[in-house]
Write an enzyme that holds these catalytic residues in place. Structure first.
Site, mmCIF file in Angstrom:
data_model
loop_
_atom_site.group_PDB
_atom_site.id
_atom_site.type_symbol
_atom_site.label_atom_id
_atom_site.label_comp_id
_atom_site.label_asym_id
_atom_site.label_seq_id
_atom_site.Cartn_x
_atom_site.Cartn_y
_atom_site.Cartn_z
ATOM 1 N N HIS A 10 45.193 45.979 54.601
ATOM 2 C CA HIS A 10 43.974 45.162 54.782
ATOM 3 C C HIS A 10 44.191 43.739 54.267
ATOM 4 O O HIS A 10 45.024 43.509 53.380
ATOM 5 C CB HIS A 10 42.803 45.811 54.039
ATOM 6 C CG HIS A 10 42.439 47.176 54.547
ATOM 7 N ND1 HIS A 10 42.900 48.339 53.951
ATOM 8 C CD2 HIS A 10 41.681 47.565 55.601
ATOM 9 C CE1 HIS A 10 42.436 49.394 54.624
ATOM 10 N NE2 HIS A 10 41.695 48.953 55.630
ATOM 11 N N HIS A 11 43.411 42.812 54.812
ATOM 12 C CA HIS A 11 43.500 41.410 54.380
ATOM 13 C C HIS A 11 42.998 41.248 52.938
ATOM 14 O O HIS A 11 41.939 41.774 52.591
ATOM 15 C CB HIS A 11 42.643 40.547 55.329
ATOM 16 C CG HIS A 11 42.587 39.102 54.939
ATOM 17 N ND1 HIS A 11 41.417 38.368 54.980
ATOM 18 C CD2 HIS A 11 43.553 38.256 54.495
ATOM 19 C CE1 HIS A 11 41.680 37.123 54.582
ATOM 20 N NE2 HIS A 11 42.960 37.026 54.290
ATOM 21 N N GLY A 12 43.737 40.499 52.124
ATOM 22 C CA GLY A 12 43.332 40.251 50.731
ATOM 23 C C GLY A 12 42.281 39.163 50.641
ATOM 24 O O GLY A 12 42.484 38.125 50.005
ATOM 25 N N THR A 50 38.806 39.363 58.653
ATOM 26 C CA THR A 50 39.259 37.996 58.358
ATOM 27 C C THR A 50 40.792 38.007 58.241
ATOM 28 O O THR A 50 41.410 39.066 58.313
ATOM 29 C CB THR A 50 38.655 37.500 57.035
ATOM 30 O OG1 THR A 50 38.875 38.505 56.032
ATOM 31 C CG2 THR A 50 37.171 37.233 57.169
#
Ligand code: TV7
Ligand code: CA
Ligand code: ZN
Length: 390
Positions: free
Chosen positions: A181-183, A213
């Site tokens: 997942h995006h941080g 995002t």
């Protein structure tokens, strides 16, 4: 396992509190703190604990968490109880602070959060005091939490708290995130500073994959007065990326970032949901490939804060984090890939009983990342780095 000696020349510290492990997010919730028990069992069965300094993590204090989080959010986190979610006088805050199915209110929530956050703050302080060179907290890495909002199984952003500690001693810190997942929470926290370069590799699909995002062109607000412009690097990927392409991409991107940015310390989030066969993830990585990213990051020889993150197939999460611990203590070449007979819960590792099961072959997922796409990503990162001076 007496052959596991302390690595010469540098010290590795392990920060954990077993009181984190028994917390339950709820019946069918994918986040299982119990995976930390399994990880620790493997690490100990291999004797790796002899090669590290072990610290019992203390709970982060309210004031420490207020370094990043808003007080009314922390107040809510501190007083809310499992039954309260349905109480009308709490309804506004439950919505405002984003509690619900992904971020449930469970028994001991505040102590769970303060313990995992305390581990990361302690780890960062050991690095700053020069009492450790590599500090590990597998219970941390909860990269989605915002200053006044829970998100994606994360409540307190321990990574931001740990990085703030490192920034007291280092002019520049680089953040690397290999969770699927995006941080987003870490990226957003340091949106307006050039003192942190955030780099996240993740599955990206704006409408169908959380949090939506982290597009390649999202590089930080481009206002000319914002020093943080261009200091967010996003590497958006499609399903099924394999070992070879991921390792090559990781080395090219991180190698270029290190050369340009020249940080004084690195924070590495090792979310294990980027492995093949993860319950939520969609990549095709084996334990060795995930570990190769850790090994490459270690080659730069700088203060390194290593945290966990996602990972929803506990037997593989524990394999990856045990293997990565062995890399950090330089025991990866001496341990036996067969899971030791003495390990507790050994039945979870059957039928292969190997640290390195063939994850990429078990669920056939096409690699939807073409060579041209990956080359384009590397080229775009090089272009972005031209805006950054070390
Ligand atoms: C760092 N995916 C965190 C990753 C956070 C992912 C999501 C679930 C999920 C939640 C459950 C559940 C689930 C099988 C999977 C849009 C929604 C869809 C809630 C049901 N089963 C990390 C967060 C992500 C909760 N959220 O990066 C209780 O999957 O996609 C979403 C949001 C709305 C809320 N619903 C899911 O790895 C630690 N959640 C079963 C029970
Ligand atoms: Ca990521
Ligand atoms: Zn994740």
């Amino acid at each position: 396992n007496l052959q596991i000696a302390r690595p010469k020349g540098y010290r590795v510290s392990w920060h954990a509190n077993p009181a984190v492990e028994p917390h339950h997010f709820g019946q069918s919730h994918p986040m299982k703190p119990w995976r930390l028990t399994l990880t620790k069992q493997l690490v100990m069965a291999y004797g790796m604990h002899h090669a590290m300094d072990l610290y019992l993590a203390r709970a982060a204090t309210y004031e420490e968490m207020a370094d990043f989080h808003e007080r009314d959010y922390l107040d809510f986190l501190q007083q809310i109880m499992p039954g309260d979610i349905d109480k009308p006088d709490q309804a506004d805050n439950v919505v405002r602070f984003n509690f619900g199915d992904d971020c449930p209110i469970f028994d001991g929530l505040y102590s769970y959060c303060s313990l995992y956050a305390g581990g990361t703050v302690d780890a960062a302080r050991k690095l700053c005091n020069n009492q450790s060179d590599i500090a590990i907290n597998w219970s941390g890495g909860l990269h989605h939490a915002k200053k006044a909002e829970a998100s994606g199984f994360c409540y307190v952003n321990d990574i931001v708290l740990g990085t703030l500690q490192l920034l007291r001693h280092h002019p520049r810190v680089m953040y690397i995130d290999i969770d699927v997942h995006h941080g987003d929470g870490v990226e957003q926290a340091f949106w307006s500073t050039d003192r942190v370069l955030t780099v996240s590799f993740h599955k990206y699909d704006k409408d169908n994959f959380f949090p939506g995002t982290g597009a390649r062109e999202d590089t930080g607000p481009a206002h000319p007065l914002n020093p943080g412009a261009h200091h967010a690097i996003n590497v958006p990927l499609n399903d099924g990326i394999d070992d070879e392409s991921y390792i090559a991409l990781f080395k090219e991107v991180i190698g270029a970032c290190m050369k340009t940015y020249q940080p004084g310390a690195i924070v590495l989030q090792c979310g294990a949901d980027s492995l093949g066969c993860d319950r939520l993830g969609c990549f095709n990585l084996n334990v060795r490939a995930h570990g190769a990213c850790v090994a490459y990051t270690k080659t730069f020889g700088m203060p390194l804060l290593v945290v966990g993150g996602g990972g929803y197939t506990p037997r593989n999460v524990s394999r990856a984090w045990a293997h990565e611990t062995s890399i950090l203590v330089e025991a990866d070449n001496v341990i036996d890939p067969t899971i030791p007979d003495s390990v507790a819960f050994r039945n979870h590792f059957g039928p292969d009983f190997s640290l390195f099961p063939p994850l990429s072959e078990m669920r056939k997922l096409d690699n939807k990342n073409t060579r041209a796409y990956l080359e384009g990503l590397v080229e775009a990162v090089h272009e972005q780095l031209r805006y950054i001076k070390g």
